[in-house]
Design an enzyme around this catalytic site. Structure first.
Site, PDB file in Angstrom:
ATOM      1  N   TYR A 152       6.690 -41.984 -16.634  1.00  0.00           N
ATOM      2  CA  TYR A 152       6.973 -41.104 -17.818  1.00  0.00           C
ATOM      3  C   TYR A 152       7.349 -39.599 -17.486  1.00  0.00           C
ATOM      4  O   TYR A 152       6.458 -39.067 -17.018  1.00  0.00           O
ATOM      5  CB  TYR A 152       5.822 -41.189 -18.779  1.00  0.00           C
ATOM      6  CG  TYR A 152       6.101 -40.564 -20.162  1.00  0.00           C
ATOM      7  CD1 TYR A 152       6.970 -41.288 -21.329  1.00  0.00           C
ATOM      8  CD2 TYR A 152       5.496 -39.502 -20.286  1.00  0.00           C
ATOM      9  CE1 TYR A 152       7.044 -40.384 -22.358  1.00  0.00           C
ATOM     10  CE2 TYR A 152       5.699 -38.652 -21.643  1.00  0.00           C
ATOM     11  CZ  TYR A 152       6.423 -39.353 -22.639  1.00  0.00           C
ATOM     12  OH  TYR A 152       6.693 -38.624 -23.703  1.00  0.00           O
ATOM     13  N   ASN A 187       3.122 -39.014 -10.372  1.00  0.00           N
ATOM     14  CA  ASN A 187       3.170 -38.679 -11.723  1.00  0.00           C
ATOM     15  C   ASN A 187       1.916 -38.666 -12.446  1.00  0.00           C
ATOM     16  O   ASN A 187       1.834 -39.379 -13.769  1.00  0.00           O
ATOM     17  CB  ASN A 187       4.296 -39.374 -12.394  1.00  0.00           C
ATOM     18  CG  ASN A 187       4.569 -38.686 -13.797  1.00  0.00           C
ATOM     19  OD1 ASN A 187       4.778 -37.534 -14.074  1.00  0.00           O
ATOM     20  ND2 ASN A 187       4.666 -39.565 -14.916  1.00  0.00           N
ATOM     21  N   SER A 221       1.389 -41.992 -13.680  1.00  0.00           N
ATOM     22  CA  SER A 221       1.496 -43.076 -12.846  1.00  0.00           C
ATOM     23  C   SER A 221       2.297 -42.661 -11.336  1.00  0.00           C
ATOM     24  O   SER A 221       2.638 -41.442 -11.219  1.00  0.00           O
ATOM     25  CB  SER A 221       2.553 -44.275 -13.492  1.00  0.00           C
ATOM     26  OG  SER A 221       2.372 -44.805 -14.667  1.00  0.00           O
ATOM     27  N   SER A 226      -2.718 -44.971 -17.088  1.00  0.00           N
ATOM     28  CA  SER A 226      -1.868 -44.945 -15.942  1.00  0.00           C
ATOM     29  C   SER A 226      -1.215 -46.234 -15.318  1.00  0.00           C
ATOM     30  O   SER A 226      -1.859 -47.228 -15.825  1.00  0.00           O
ATOM     31  CB  SER A 226      -2.481 -44.351 -14.687  1.00  0.00           C
ATOM     32  OG  SER A 226      -3.553 -44.978 -14.466  1.00  0.00           O
TER      33      SER A 226
END
Length: 332
Positions: free
Chosen positions: A131, A201, A230, A268
């Protein structure tokens, strides 16, 4: 748009991760035949996104690679993972992009492969996402099928751009600017190479660790957070492994990831996929297998650090800013 200023990598600032030597480029492309492509989308004040392709071998639509995936924490998407684990093969490039553009990239891979091999339309692409909605207006669906086709076509061997490129353009790790990172390890006695590419991320500033120690980052403002992030980890090797052992390699990505501090929070998603470019399998000794496991953990840890060190400070959507990690905090 790519980086205009060359930034130091972990090796350049004296960081070491394990004792195995790095490969020539310290990149996933040190594994023979593997190519990486990026398409970076930066425009106006709210588009900060892109797509990255890891192409496993030449004419991948004719020659598949043995492969396996492992889900560390499943709040995310890795399309095709069930099929990869069912047949133990990788039948497409591995594509990385933002969360809402998985479908567009999936379509682009199908279009590319149909053009390359029109007589075989049964295609289940492998696409994963992170994201990037803090810096990128993700609702614009900027990444298109054409971007995916272009990224595959332009993939190259050799040095790999890191940081604010491709799928990593709008990413953050440990509340610093991050993105794409890569690293490799060479096992000279066995003549095997392991390479890793990561899209970073995730993680929170308070949890960041280097060699097991917290860093002095108290003077650096932490940007607002709307959700957990993530990590997607791609592992390549030329070791002649079957799918069972490749899944064991994918599992070892969790060890390198954990060394950097993250614990895979509820929101996550951490996914690992490993493949081998070797055309045959071979029974390896326990010592050889252990060195491969170690190589994965060390290269994953370093790739995450490279993803942050290579990234530049970036502003984007709604005037949000993510600061690059200052080199000086590594030696405090």
């Amino acid at each position: 748009m790519l980086q205009t200023v060359s930034k130091p990598r972990s090796a350049d600032v004296g960081l070491s991760f394990g004792t195995l030597p790095r490969g020539e480029h310290n990149a996933i492309t040190d594994v023979c035949e593997v190519k990486v492509g990026h398409t970076t989308c930066i425009s106006s004040d709210d588009v900060r996104t892109g797509v990255t392709a890891v192409v496993p071998c030449a004419k991948f639509w004719q020659r598949t690679c043995r492969a396996a995936t492992f889900t560390i924490h499943g709040n995310g998407q890795l399309t095709g993972a069930d099929w990869v684990n069912t047949v133990g093969r990788l039948e497409s490039p591995i594509m990385l992009t933002n969360t809402l553009c998985v479908g567009n990239v999936y379509t682009g891979v199908i279009e590319y492969m149909l053009a390359a091999c029109p007589e075989d339309p049964i295609i289940l692409p492998v696409v994963s996402e992170c994201y990037d909605g803090f810096l990128n207006n993700i609702n614009k669906l900027t990444v298109t099928p054409a971007h995916a086709r272009q990224t595959i076509a332009n993939a190259k061997t050799g040095a790999v751009a890191e940081g604010n490129v491709g799928a990593g353009t709008g990413m953050r790790a440990y509340d610093f600017k991050a993105g794409i990172g890569t690293a490799s390890r060479y096992m000279g006695d066995d003549n095997f190479t392991v390479g890793v590419l990561v899209n970073s991320n995730g993680g929170e500033r308070q949890d960041l660790r280097l060699a097991g120690k917290a860093l002095n980052t108290s003077s650096i403002a932490i940007p607002p957070r709307s959700r957990d992030g993530s990590f997607v980890l791609v592992i390549a090797t030329d070791a002649p492994l079957d799918a069972l052992y490749l899944q064991q390699l994918a599992r070892r990505a969790a060890h390198g990831l954990a060394r950097t501090g993250t614990y895979s929070a509820y929101g996550s998603g951490e996914f690992a996929i490993a493949f081998s470019t070797a055309t045959t399998t071979q029974d390896l000794t326990i010592a050889q297998i252990n060195r491969l496991y170690l190589a994965v953990a060390d290269a994953c840890e370093e790739a995450i650090w490279n993803s942050m060190l290579a990234a530049d400070t970036m502003s984007g959507y709604q005037q949000h800013i993510l600061e690059a990690i200052p080199i000086e905090v590594l030696t405090c």
